[in-house]
Design a protein around this motif. Structure first.
Motif, PDB file in Angstrom:
ATOM      1  N   MET A   1     -49.175  -6.554   8.562  1.00 39.34           N
ATOM      2  CA  MET A   1     -48.501  -5.573   7.705  1.00 39.34           C
ATOM      3  C   MET A   1     -47.007  -5.849   7.614  1.00 39.34           C
ATOM      4  SD  MET A   1     -50.178  -1.872   8.594  1.00 39.34           S
ATOM      5  CE  MET A   1     -49.015  -1.062   7.481  1.00 39.34           C
ATOM      6  N   ALA A   2     -46.402  -6.252   8.727  1.00 39.49           N
ATOM      7  CA  ALA A   2     -44.969  -6.547   8.717  1.00 39.49           C
ATOM      8  C   ALA A   2     -44.671  -7.716   7.789  1.00 39.49           C
ATOM      9  CB  ALA A   2     -44.495  -6.854  10.132  1.00 39.49           C
ATOM     10  N   ALA A   3     -45.491  -8.752   7.854  1.00 40.92           N
ATOM     11  CA  ALA A   3     -45.278  -9.898   6.970  1.00 40.92           C
ATOM     12  C   ALA A   3     -45.494  -9.513   5.518  1.00 40.92           C
ATOM     13  CB  ALA A   3     -46.220 -11.036   7.375  1.00 40.92           C
ATOM     14  N   GLN A   4     -46.572  -8.768   5.251  1.00 39.75           N
ATOM     15  CA  GLN A   4     -46.843  -8.331   3.878  1.00 39.75           C
ATOM     16  C   GLN A   4     -45.737  -7.419   3.369  1.00 39.75           C
ATOM     17  OE1 GLN A   4     -49.269  -9.269   1.953  1.00 39.75           O
ATOM     18  NE2 GLN A   4     -49.593  -7.709   0.396  1.00 39.75           N
ATOM     19  N   GLY A   5     -45.288  -6.480   4.207  1.00 42.56           N
ATOM     20  CA  GLY A   5     -44.241  -5.551   3.786  1.00 42.56           C
ATOM     21  C   GLY A   5     -42.920  -6.247   3.539  1.00 42.56           C
ATOM     22  N   ALA A   6     -42.586  -7.249   4.382  1.00 40.73           N
ATOM     23  CA  ALA A   6     -41.332  -7.976   4.199  1.00 40.73           C
ATOM     24  C   ALA A   6     -41.294  -8.702   2.860  1.00 40.73           C
ATOM     25  CB  ALA A   6     -41.135  -8.972   5.343  1.00 40.73           C
ATOM     26  N   SER A   7     -42.429  -9.279   2.472  1.00 42.65           N
ATOM     27  CA  SER A   7     -42.461  -9.959   1.173  1.00 42.65           C
ATOM     28  C   SER A   7     -42.427  -8.953   0.024  1.00 42.65           C
ATOM     29  CB  SER A   7     -43.706 -10.844   1.068  1.00 42.65           C
ATOM     30  OG  SER A   7     -44.893 -10.071   1.131  1.00 42.65           O
ATOM     31  N   CYS A   8     -43.051  -7.792   0.218  1.00 44.67           N
ATOM     32  CA  CYS A   8     -43.076  -6.788  -0.849  1.00 44.67           C
ATOM     33  C   CYS A   8     -41.698  -6.182  -1.094  1.00 44.67           C
ATOM     34  CB  CYS A   8     -44.076  -5.684  -0.520  1.00 44.67           C
ATOM     35  SG  CYS A   8     -45.806  -6.182  -0.642  1.00 44.67           S
ATOM     36  N   VAL A   9     -40.848  -6.142  -0.062  1.00 41.30           N
ATOM     37  CA  VAL A   9     -39.515  -5.568  -0.238  1.00 41.30           C
ATOM     38  C   VAL A   9     -38.763  -6.311  -1.331  1.00 41.30           C
ATOM     39  CG1 VAL A   9     -37.271  -5.249   0.854  1.00 41.30           C
ATOM     40  CG2 VAL A   9     -39.334  -4.597   2.075  1.00 41.30           C
ATOM     41  N   PHE A  10     -38.819  -7.645  -1.324  1.00 35.95           N
ATOM     42  CA  PHE A  10     -38.061  -8.368  -2.346  1.00 35.95           C
ATOM     43  C   PHE A  10     -38.902  -8.750  -3.568  1.00 35.95           C
ATOM     44  CE2 PHE A  10     -39.679 -12.171  -0.147  1.00 35.95           C
ATOM     45  CZ  PHE A  10     -39.879 -13.075  -1.188  1.00 35.95           C
ATOM     46  N   MET A  11     -40.226  -8.720  -3.443  1.00 40.03           N
ATOM     47  CA  MET A  11     -41.042  -9.037  -4.614  1.00 40.03           C
ATOM     48  C   MET A  11     -41.164  -7.854  -5.564  1.00 40.03           C
ATOM     49  SD  MET A  11     -44.139 -11.432  -3.253  1.00 40.03           S
ATOM     50  CE  MET A  11     -43.819 -12.979  -2.414  1.00 40.03           C
ATOM     51  N   TYR A  12     -41.293  -6.647  -5.008  1.00 36.50           N
ATOM     52  CA  TYR A  12     -41.533  -5.475  -5.839  1.00 36.50           C
ATOM     53  C   TYR A  12     -40.430  -4.427  -5.742  1.00 36.50           C
ATOM     54  CZ  TYR A  12     -46.225  -7.511  -5.692  1.00 36.50           C
ATOM     55  OH  TYR A  12     -47.283  -8.363  -5.763  1.00 36.50           O
ATOM     56  N   GLY A  13     -39.479  -4.612  -4.822  1.00 37.89           N
ATOM     57  CA  GLY A  13     -38.446  -3.604  -4.626  1.00 37.89           C
ATOM     58  C   GLY A  13     -37.151  -3.867  -5.358  1.00 37.89           C
ATOM     59  N   LEU A  14     -37.037  -5.006  -6.037  1.00 39.11           N
ATOM     60  CA  LEU A  14     -35.781  -5.359  -6.706  1.00 39.11           C
ATOM     61  C   LEU A  14     -35.411  -4.474  -7.897  1.00 39.11           C
ATOM     62  CD1 LEU A  14     -35.714  -9.264  -6.639  1.00 39.11           C
ATOM     63  CD2 LEU A  14     -34.599  -7.650  -5.105  1.00 39.11           C
ATOM     64  N   PRO A  15     -36.347  -3.771  -8.545  1.00 42.57           N
ATOM     65  CA  PRO A  15     -35.920  -2.923  -9.662  1.00 42.57           C
ATOM     66  C   PRO A  15     -34.810  -1.932  -9.316  1.00 42.57           C
ATOM     67  CG  PRO A  15     -38.284  -3.180  -9.760  1.00 42.57           C
ATOM     68  CD  PRO A  15     -37.826  -3.843  -8.482  1.00 42.57           C
ATOM     69  N   VAL A  16     -34.642  -1.560  -8.046  1.00 41.33           N
ATOM     70  CA  VAL A  16     -33.559  -0.647  -7.689  1.00 41.33           C
ATOM     71  C   VAL A  16     -32.192  -1.315  -7.836  1.00 41.33           C
ATOM     72  CG1 VAL A  16     -35.012   0.678  -6.123  1.00 41.33           C
ATOM     73  CG2 VAL A  16     -33.694  -1.255  -5.232  1.00 41.33           C
ATOM     74  N   LEU A  17     -32.167  -2.643  -8.014  1.00 42.03           N
ATOM     75  CA  LEU A  17     -30.907  -3.363  -8.194  1.00 42.03           C
ATOM     76  C   LEU A  17     -30.556  -3.563  -9.669  1.00 42.03           C
ATOM     77  CD1 LEU A  17     -31.241  -6.143  -5.440  1.00 42.03           C
ATOM     78  CD2 LEU A  17     -30.053  -3.944  -5.295  1.00 42.03           C
ATOM     79  N   VAL A  18     -31.361  -2.998 -10.558  1.00 43.16           N
ATOM     80  CA  VAL A  18     -31.076  -3.156 -11.987  1.00 43.16           C
ATOM     81  C   VAL A  18     -29.669  -2.673 -12.349  1.00 43.16           C
ATOM     82  CG1 VAL A  18     -31.709  -2.316 -14.294  1.00 43.16           C
ATOM     83  CG2 VAL A  18     -33.465  -3.225 -12.764  1.00 43.16           C
ATOM     84  N   PRO A  19     -29.212  -1.509 -11.848  1.00 43.01           N
ATOM     85  CA  PRO A  19     -27.841  -1.109 -12.187  1.00 43.01           C
ATOM     86  C   PRO A  19     -26.786  -2.121 -11.747  1.00 43.01           C
ATOM     87  CG  PRO A  19     -29.063   0.749 -11.288  1.00 43.01           C
ATOM     88  CD  PRO A  19     -29.911  -0.459 -11.081  1.00 43.01           C
ATOM     89  N   VAL A  20     -26.998  -2.768 -10.595  1.00 48.37           N
ATOM     90  CA  VAL A  20     -26.057  -3.793 -10.132  1.00 48.37           C
ATOM     91  C   VAL A  20     -26.056  -4.978 -11.090  1.00 48.37           C
ATOM     92  CG1 VAL A  20     -25.473  -5.341  -8.228  1.00 48.37           C
ATOM     93  CG2 VAL A  20     -26.374  -3.063  -7.751  1.00 48.37           C
TER      94      VAL A  20
END
Length: 406
Positions: A28-47
């Protein structure tokens, strides 16, 4: 690199504690670590918009990791089948962390950053294929559904972590700071996996394919197809619920964001509950069909409520979002069990690939439909895909209570 057979008992008969749950936590840690940058980047759209990018250009950048992973999922699955899960997850996460660190430290142009993010996605996708094999190998069939559900819960949890952690870091240190955090997460996870993960015994849970190519079984193709259809309502509700609440219903942006972060966490819990459900009834595919029916009906009700501008429409839309993400683990568990240990890495790689292709296309196509015809039409069409998945989902080939080989 296979390990010794699973130590169930000592020669004297005393029972040793199985490492299954600790292996699941590491997967889960490995899967979650990859998901943070694979699917979590939309929060950086304003940047990214602050760097002069249009919304469409920013979308291409944040979608780069997902695009990159499509090219390597099957290859990483083959590596996991051939050399083992530990080295596959550790190598992929470590290389992704190095690429992200380069992007953070060298301050490249935005186009080059996009290329590096795509490369990181291609490397970090190793966890998508290998972590599922860890579950297949270490858990017996009667507990495999809930274990795989925990593994699938890493995705919404990773997205929630990104939503909470990346915006303040980006506000203080810009895009390089956010990329540095992502690099650190991947590198630390790589080291932890390399030290602590133990590969499951080879030959466990051989599956109906008996070590041969499982794609001679039509059931595997049907599961892939049904899961592709179910991706449409999942990605539609995930992509447009926030915009509907803010733009159409007038919700405060911060309140809507906090609510949806909570929905992701609740959706992760629902995935675990669905995994427990599949273990309790001894089936992955029957609950998959039943939940798809409910998902489709609630989605259609949400579409009608949106069309009528009813006050209940936000609640129905959020319910459709939760239902769409809740049953994600059914298909993954069924694919792994049908493929067996010899092919599970490749089969899970194919399953991830086809789902991500549909997931990448869905927001753009449904978004264009919503732009021209309104939210009710887009949400309603997505709900119909869930209904269409029901007859495509095959019946169970064998009961999941069949003992796995030790």
């Amino acid at each position: 690199m296979s390990s010794a057979p699973r130590p169930d008992c000592t020669p004297g008969g005393s029972r040793k504690r199985s490492p299954a749950w600790s292996m699941l936590a590491l997967g889960m840690a490995a899967q979650g670590a990859s998901c943070v940058f694979m699917y979590g980047l939309p929060v950086l759209v304003p940047v990214l918009r602050g760097h002069g990018l249009s919304l469409g250009e920013a979308g291409l950048i944040v979608g780069a990791p997902s695009a990159g992973m499509l090219f390597t999922l099957v290859a990483w699955g083959w590596i996991a089948d051939r050399f083992g899960e530990r080295i596959t997850m550790s190598l992929g996460q470590g290389l992704a962390g190095v690429v992200l660190a380069i992007a953070a430290l060298t301050h490249p142009s935005i186009p080059v950053t996009g290329v590096l993010l795509g490369l990181a996605g291609a490397l970090g996708s190793s966890a998508n294929s290998a972590s599922g094999k860890v579950v297949l190998g270490w858990f017996p069939p009667e507990r495999r559904g809930v274990a795989m559900a925990f593994r699938q819960a890493a995705q919404p949890l990773g997205i929630a972590v990104a939503a909470l952690a990346l915006p303040p870091v980006a506000a203080a240190h810009g895009l390089p700071g956010a990329l540095g955090v992502l690099a650190a997460v991947c590198l630390v996870t790589s080291v932890v996996v390399a030290i602590f993960v133990v590969d499951p015994p080879r030959g466990a849970a051989a599956g109906p394919a008996d070590g041969r190519n499982p794609y001679r079984l039509p059931d595997l193709w049907r599961i892939h197809g049904a899961a592709m259809l179910l991706v449409v309502p999942q990605f539609t509700t995930a992509a447009f619920t926030y915009d509907y609440l803010v733009a159409e219903r007038g919700w405060d942006a911060a309140v809507a964001g906090q609510l949806l972060a909570g929905v992701q966490i609740f959706g992760a819990l629902c995935r675990v509950a669905c995994g427990r459900w599949s273990d309790a009834v001894g089936s992955r595919l029957r609950p998959m069909r039943q939940l798809a029916v409910v998902n489709g009906l609630v989605g259609l009700q949400a579409a009608v409520a949106i069309k009528l501008d009813a006050g209940i429409s936000p609640g129905l839309l959020i319910s459709a979002l939760v239902l769409a993400m809740a049953g994600n683990g059914f298909a993954f568990t069924a694919v792994a069990e049908l493929a067996g240990s010899a092919w599970a890495g490749r089969a899970l790689g194919v399953h991830n690939m086809v789902q991500n292709i549909v997931g990448a296309l869905t927001p753009g196509l449904i978004g264009a439909l919503i732009a021209g015809n309104g939210y009710a039409v887009g949400i309603g069409l997505a709900a119909l895909f869930a209904v269409l998945s029901v007859p495509i989902t095959p019946a169970d080939r064998r009961p999941v209570a069949e003992p796995a080989a030790a």
